[in-house]
Design an enzyme around this catalytic site. Structure first.
Site, PDB file in Angstrom:
ATOM      1  N   ALA A   1      -5.228  -1.979   2.663  1.00  0.00           N
ATOM      2  CA  ALA A   1      -3.979  -2.175   1.918  1.00  0.00           C
ATOM      3  C   ALA A   1      -3.696  -0.989   1.009  1.00  0.00           C
ATOM      4  O   ALA A   1      -3.033  -0.032   1.414  1.00  0.00           O
ATOM      5  CB  ALA A   1      -4.055  -3.486   1.125  1.00  0.00           C
ATOM      6  N   ARG A   2      -4.199  -1.030  -0.221  1.00  0.00           N
ATOM      7  CA  ARG A   2      -3.988   0.043  -1.183  1.00  0.00           C
ATOM      8  C   ARG A   2      -5.253   0.241  -2.013  1.00  0.00           C
ATOM      9  O   ARG A   2      -5.939  -0.725  -2.366  1.00  0.00           O
ATOM     10  CB  ARG A   2      -2.811  -0.269  -2.113  1.00  0.00           C
ATOM     11  CG  ARG A   2      -1.432  -0.010  -1.505  1.00  0.00           C
ATOM     12  CD  ARG A   2      -1.200   1.481  -1.296  1.00  0.00           C
ATOM     13  NE  ARG A   2       0.142   1.782  -0.820  1.00  0.00           N
ATOM     14  CZ  ARG A   2       0.484   1.897   0.446  1.00  0.00           C
ATOM     15  NH1 ARG A   2      -0.432   1.686   1.391  1.00  0.00           N
ATOM     16  NH2 ARG A   2       1.716   2.203   0.790  1.00  0.00           N
TER      17      ARG A   2
ATOM     18  N   ASP B   1      -9.862   2.211   4.055  1.00  0.00           N
ATOM     19  CA  ASP B   1      -9.005   3.287   4.534  1.00  0.00           C
ATOM     20  C   ASP B   1      -8.207   3.915   3.399  1.00  0.00           C
ATOM     21  O   ASP B   1      -7.531   4.917   3.594  1.00  0.00           O
ATOM     22  CB  ASP B   1      -8.034   2.722   5.590  1.00  0.00           C
ATOM     23  CG  ASP B   1      -7.185   3.776   6.256  1.00  0.00           C
ATOM     24  OD1 ASP B   1      -7.743   4.812   6.673  1.00  0.00           O
ATOM     25  OD2 ASP B   1      -5.949   3.584   6.368  1.00  0.00           O
TER      26      ASP B   1
ATOM     27  N   GLU C   1      -5.826   9.843  -3.880  1.00  0.00           N
ATOM     28  CA  GLU C   1      -5.791  10.461  -2.552  1.00  0.00           C
ATOM     29  C   GLU C   1      -5.122  11.823  -2.641  1.00  0.00           C
ATOM     30  O   GLU C   1      -4.163  11.990  -3.390  1.00  0.00           O
ATOM     31  CB  GLU C   1      -5.049   9.555  -1.567  1.00  0.00           C
ATOM     32  CG  GLU C   1      -5.748   8.225  -1.345  1.00  0.00           C
ATOM     33  CD  GLU C   1      -5.032   7.346  -0.332  1.00  0.00           C
ATOM     34  OE1 GLU C   1      -4.035   7.810   0.289  1.00  0.00           O
ATOM     35  OE2 GLU C   1      -5.454   6.195  -0.155  1.00  0.00           O
TER      36      GLU C   1
ATOM     37  N   HIS D   1      -7.021   7.206   5.018  1.00  0.00           N
ATOM     38  CA  HIS D   1      -5.687   6.570   4.996  1.00  0.00           C
ATOM     39  C   HIS D   1      -5.000   6.744   6.351  1.00  0.00           C
ATOM     40  O   HIS D   1      -3.905   7.298   6.474  1.00  0.00           O
ATOM     41  CB  HIS D   1      -4.814   7.149   3.890  1.00  0.00           C
ATOM     42  CG  HIS D   1      -3.735   6.205   3.459  1.00  0.00           C
ATOM     43  ND1 HIS D   1      -3.301   6.093   2.162  1.00  0.00           N
ATOM     44  CD2 HIS D   1      -3.004   5.309   4.157  1.00  0.00           C
ATOM     45  CE1 HIS D   1      -2.345   5.185   2.066  1.00  0.00           C
ATOM     46  NE2 HIS D   1      -2.146   4.690   3.282  1.00  0.00           N
TER      47      HIS D   1
END
Length: 320
Positions: free
Chosen positions: A236-237, A261, A266, A285
């Site tokens: 998700a985040r 992920d 980032e 990601h």
């Protein structure tokens, strides 16, 4: 007069040729990001935003500071779904319509989530890396059959995860503020509360939106509430998870492993602690990185931006 479109999403010329052609057919000139990372810094935006009419936005920050230097900007099409990097209220204040590609990358992310479950339970990436380094290490893992998978959030992506898990002979439970009971029945999902999802699941997969009230929803207390030996999955985040707490939970042995992920910052720094923990599978990601997603999202968001510039409302208008 042609319109000028900034594309900060990555790989656009290579993977989104039909969208490029659609823009050209509608008299639009493109300013394209040629970096691998899908974002411009504020300094990079400051150099170009003076005459940009529309944006296909990656992971850059779109806030009032940027809008003040964007006098011609009328439309932002988010190349994806999450818009936590876009200040919707400020955009409305400046007359900028924001839209996203809701649903267009959901299947790809759901597939990655299921792949993470298999990878974490069987240490597939780690065993692959070991073998290529000459180590014949055979790991005794877990089968998904018989497990309970808990979905923290039951929106579009989580529903697709549940549907894909129907053939794995396991149990799925889920919690959501606005539960879709019809979908739960269709995919054999038992709706319950957050505490039950954490406490009874062998695998917890998080699928909630990134908002101020969900920041670090998965913290030390939440990880402690999970079953001993469980796995945690995040597609998700990054801001939903206290990274240090996750690392602590895995390194202490309370969790058998995790897969993520997404990250709080980032791109991830290469000396980050999470990269040094073998039982945590990490990817950069990449949940929406499929040819199918690039084509579908590119065409959809291109049309949304074109619609706004031609005086129409975008289909997924987020700040009316």
């Amino acid at each position: 007069m042609s319109k000028k479109i900034l594309v900060t999403a990555s790989h656009y010329e290579d993977l989104c040729r039909e969208a490029v052609e659609l823009f050209h057919a509608n008299d639009c000139e493109l300013v394209i990001n040629h970096k691998d990372f899908p974002a411009f810094s504020f300094e990079e935006l400051k150099e170009v935003m003076g005459d940009i009419d529309g944006v296909i936005a990656g992971l850059d920050d779109w806030n009032e500071e940027v809008f003040k230097i964007s006098p011609k900007l009328k439309a932002i099409g988010r190349f994806g779904v999450g818009v936590d990097n876009i200040d919707l209220k400020a955009a409305k204040k400046y007359g900028i319509k924001v839209a996203n590609a809701k649903g267009k990358n959901a299947n790809a992310v759901a597939e990655l989530a299921v792949g993470f479950m298999l990878s974490a339970a069987r240490q597939i990436p780690q065993l692959n890396a070991d073998l290529k380094q000459g180590q014949w290490r055979r790991f005794v893992g877990r089968e998904l059959a018989g497990m309970t998978v808990g979905l923290y959030g039951f929106g579009d992506i989580a529903k697709r995860v549940a549907k894909k898990l129907m053939g794995f002979d396991l149990n799925v439970i889920a919690c959501d503020l606005y539960p879709d009971r019809q979908a739960a029945e269709a995919y054999h999902v038992t709706l319950t509360d957050w505490e039950t999802v954490l406490g009874q699941s062998d695998i917890v997969s998080i699928h909630i939106p990134d908002m101020p009230e969900t920041h670090h929803a998965m913290n030390a207390e939440a990880f402690a509430a999970m079953k001993e030996g469980a796995y945690f999955i995040n597609t998700a985040r990054g801001r939903l998870v206290d990274t240090e707490a996750l690392c602590d939970a895995v390194e202490s042995g309370h969790l058998s492993g995790a897969a993520t992920d997404v990250y709080e910052q980032e791109p991830l720094q290469m000396d980050a602690r999470i990269l040094r923990i073998p039982n945590i599978v990490t990817t950069p990601h990449t949940g929406a990185e499929t040819y199918d997603v690039y084509r579908n999202v590119a065409l959809f968001t291109a049309q949304e931006v074109i619609d706004v510039l031609e005086g129409r409302d975008p289909q997924n208008w987020l700040n009316p």
